[in-house]
Design a protein around this motif. Structure first.
Motif, short mmCIF file in Angstrom:
data_model
loop_
_atom_site.label_atom_id
_atom_site.label_comp_id
_atom_site.label_asym_id
_atom_site.label_seq_id
_atom_site.Cartn_x
_atom_site.Cartn_y
_atom_site.Cartn_z
N PRO A 1 44.55 -0.64 10.78
CA PRO A 1 45.29 0.53 10.31
C PRO A 1 44.35 1.56 9.68
O PRO A 1 43.29 1.21 9.16
N PRO A 2 44.71 2.85 9.73
CA PRO A 2 43.84 3.87 9.15
C PRO A 2 43.73 3.69 7.64
O PRO A 2 44.66 3.20 6.98
N LYS A 3 42.58 4.10 7.12
CA LYS A 3 42.36 3.99 5.69
C LYS A 3 43.28 4.98 4.96
O LYS A 3 43.31 6.16 5.32
N PRO A 4 44.03 4.50 3.99
CA PRO A 4 44.94 5.43 3.30
C PRO A 4 44.16 6.47 2.51
O PRO A 4 43.14 6.17 1.89
N ARG A 5 44.65 7.69 2.55
CA ARG A 5 43.99 8.78 1.82
C ARG A 5 44.53 8.78 0.40
O ARG A 5 45.73 8.84 0.19
N ARG A 6 43.64 8.69 -0.53
CA ARG A 6 44.05 8.67 -1.93
C ARG A 6 44.34 10.08 -2.40
O ARG A 6 43.55 10.99 -2.21
N ALA A 7 45.48 10.24 -3.01
CA ALA A 7 45.84 11.55 -3.56
C ALA A 7 45.04 11.78 -4.84
O ALA A 7 44.81 10.86 -5.62
N ALA A 8 44.61 13.02 -5.03
CA ALA A 8 43.85 13.35 -6.23
C ALA A 8 44.78 13.30 -7.44
O ALA A 8 45.95 13.67 -7.37
N HIS A 9 44.26 12.82 -8.52
CA HIS A 9 45.03 12.75 -9.75
C HIS A 9 45.24 14.18 -10.26
O HIS A 9 44.32 15.00 -10.24
N PRO A 10 46.45 14.54 -10.68
CA PRO A 10 46.70 15.93 -11.12
C PRO A 10 45.78 16.38 -12.25
O PRO A 10 45.40 17.56 -12.30
N ALA A 11 45.39 15.51 -13.14
CA ALA A 11 44.51 15.91 -14.24
C ALA A 11 43.13 16.28 -13.73
O ALA A 11 42.45 17.14 -14.30
N LEU A 12 42.69 15.65 -12.62
CA LEU A 12 41.38 15.95 -12.08
C LEU A 12 41.32 17.32 -11.42
O LEU A 12 40.25 17.93 -11.31
N SER A 13 42.44 17.83 -10.98
CA SER A 13 42.44 19.12 -10.30
C SER A 13 42.15 20.28 -11.26
O SER A 13 41.78 21.37 -10.84
N ARG A 14 42.35 20.07 -12.56
CA ARG A 14 42.08 21.12 -13.54
C ARG A 14 40.63 21.17 -14.00
O ARG A 14 40.23 22.07 -14.72
N LEU A 15 39.84 20.18 -13.63
CA LEU A 15 38.43 20.16 -14.06
C LEU A 15 37.64 21.22 -13.29
O LEU A 15 37.94 21.53 -12.14
N PRO A 16 36.62 21.77 -13.93
CA PRO A 16 35.80 22.77 -13.23
C PRO A 16 35.00 22.12 -12.11
O PRO A 16 34.57 20.97 -12.21
N ARG A 17 34.86 22.84 -11.04
CA ARG A 17 34.10 22.37 -9.88
C ARG A 17 32.73 23.03 -9.86
O ARG A 17 32.60 24.21 -10.19
N PRO A 18 31.70 22.32 -9.43
CA PRO A 18 30.35 22.94 -9.37
C PRO A 18 30.22 23.92 -8.23
O PRO A 18 30.90 23.97 -7.31
#
Length: 90
Positions: free
Chosen positions: A73-90
């Motif tokens: 079976p295909p590897k399940p895609r993990r959903a990003a945690h909502p708190a992580l989406s607010r962190l600054p990206r490089p």
């Protein structure tokens, strides 16, 4: 109240509602008043909720016709945690 089933040789099967544990091995038939023997049968499974009935049916089918896996079976895609989406990206 539990439902107990009895079998009369003349009239056929009939049900009696009695308190749990009060059923005897024989009972008089309501039609012909002859002695009828108690029959042990499956509980009324049709009274189960639809999801439970479906799960029981799937379990019964899997005994004789199990699902066959033909590929990994295909590897399940993990959903990003909502708190992580607010962190600054490089």
């Amino acid at each position: 109240m539990a439902t107990y089933e009895y079998d009369c040789r003349e009239c056929g099967r009939f049900e009696v509602k009695l308190p749990m544990g009060r059923a005897t091995g024989t009972r008089n038939c309501p039609g012909c008043h002859r002695s009828a023997h108690r029959v042990f049968s499956a509980p009324h499974l049709s009274a189960l909720p639809a999801p439970v009935r479906a799960a029981r049916a799937r379990e019964e089918r899997s005994r004789d016709e199990p699902d066959v896996v033909t590929a990994v079976p295909p590897k399940p895609r993990r959903a990003a945690h909502p708190a992580l989406s607010r962190l600054p990206r490089p």
